[in-house]
Scaffold this motif. Structure first.
Motif, PDB file in Angstrom:
ATOM      1  N   GLN A  30       0.835  -1.196   0.000  1.00 51.62           N
ATOM      2  CA  GLN A  30       0.000   0.000   0.000  1.00 51.62           C
ATOM      3  C   GLN A  30       0.876   1.255   0.000  1.00 51.62           C
ATOM      4  OE1 GLN A  30      -2.540   0.360   3.415  1.00 51.62           O
ATOM      5  NE2 GLN A  30      -3.895   1.798   2.387  1.00 51.62           N
ATOM      6  N   ALA A  31       1.970   1.232   0.761  1.00 50.36           N
ATOM      7  CA  ALA A  31       2.874   2.381   0.815  1.00 50.36           C
ATOM      8  C   ALA A  31       3.546   2.615  -0.542  1.00 50.36           C
ATOM      9  CB  ALA A  31       3.927   2.166   1.908  1.00 50.36           C
ATOM     10  N   VAL A  32       3.965   1.543  -1.196  1.00 52.73           N
ATOM     11  CA  VAL A  32       4.587   1.671  -2.521  1.00 52.73           C
ATOM     12  C   VAL A  32       3.582   2.237  -3.511  1.00 52.73           C
ATOM     13  CG1 VAL A  32       5.548   0.369  -4.465  1.00 52.73           C
ATOM     14  CG2 VAL A  32       6.289  -0.160  -2.131  1.00 52.73           C
ATOM     15  N   TRP A  33       2.366   1.714  -3.496  1.00 58.12           N
ATOM     16  CA  TRP A  33       1.328   2.205  -4.404  1.00 58.12           C
ATOM     17  C   TRP A  33       1.037   3.682  -4.138  1.00 58.12           C
ATOM     18  CZ3 TRP A  33      -0.533   1.584  -8.875  1.00 58.12           C
ATOM     19  CH2 TRP A  33      -1.769   2.114  -9.243  1.00 58.12           C
ATOM     20  N   GLY A  34       0.946   4.065  -2.884  1.00 59.59           N
ATOM     21  CA  GLY A  34       0.713   5.467  -2.543  1.00 59.59           C
ATOM     22  C   GLY A  34       1.819   6.378  -3.065  1.00 59.59           C
ATOM     23  N   ARG A  35       3.063   5.922  -2.950  1.00 53.03           N
ATOM     24  CA  ARG A  35       4.199   6.712  -3.437  1.00 53.03           C
ATOM     25  C   ARG A  35       4.157   6.848  -4.960  1.00 53.03           C
ATOM     26  NH1 ARG A  35       7.409  10.796  -2.646  1.00 53.03           N
ATOM     27  NH2 ARG A  35       9.549  10.417  -3.241  1.00 53.03           N
TER      28      ARG A  35
END
Length: 115
Positions: A30-35
């Motif tokens: 989720q953090a990678v996608w958000g970035r």
């Protein structure tokens, strides 16, 4: 560049439910996608519709034994040649200190959500 993302990937987590002690979990994705979204990179990529990989696709980069153990569901796995599993460096899952299941001391396995 193609980019595939499915929110179902976030369900990859230890069955203990405590992501603070496991480095690989759905929140990381989720953090990678958000970035990717925040930087605008996701919008510049061709979005691919996510789908389950076929056994042939998995075997293009993993051994047949790895594919049999990690790339099949329990029902399909029963009909496969399990003697191939002897080629794997691991012979079974391990019980993690948290009570969850892993393939080693820090890689969790969740039968329902780790495909």
């Amino acid at each position: 560049t193609g980019l595939a993302y499915d929110s179902l990937m976030q369900k990859h987590q230890c069955i203990c439910g405590d992501n603070t002690q496991h480095p690989e979990h759905g929140g990381r994705l989720q953090a990678v996608w958000g970035r990717l979204q925040d930087t605008g990179l996701a919008q510049r990529c061709h979005r691919l519709r996510p789908r389950k990989a076929t056994l042939e696709e998995i075997q293009s980069c993993h051994s047949e034994a790895h594919t049999l153990l990690f790339g099949t569901n329990p029902l399909t796995r029963q009909s496969l040649d399990m003697s191939k599993l002897s080629e794997l460096p691991i012979k079974s899952f391990v019980r993690l200190q948290c009570g969850g299941i892993g393939v080693d001391s820090d890689t969790t396995w969740n039968e329902l959500h780790t495909a």
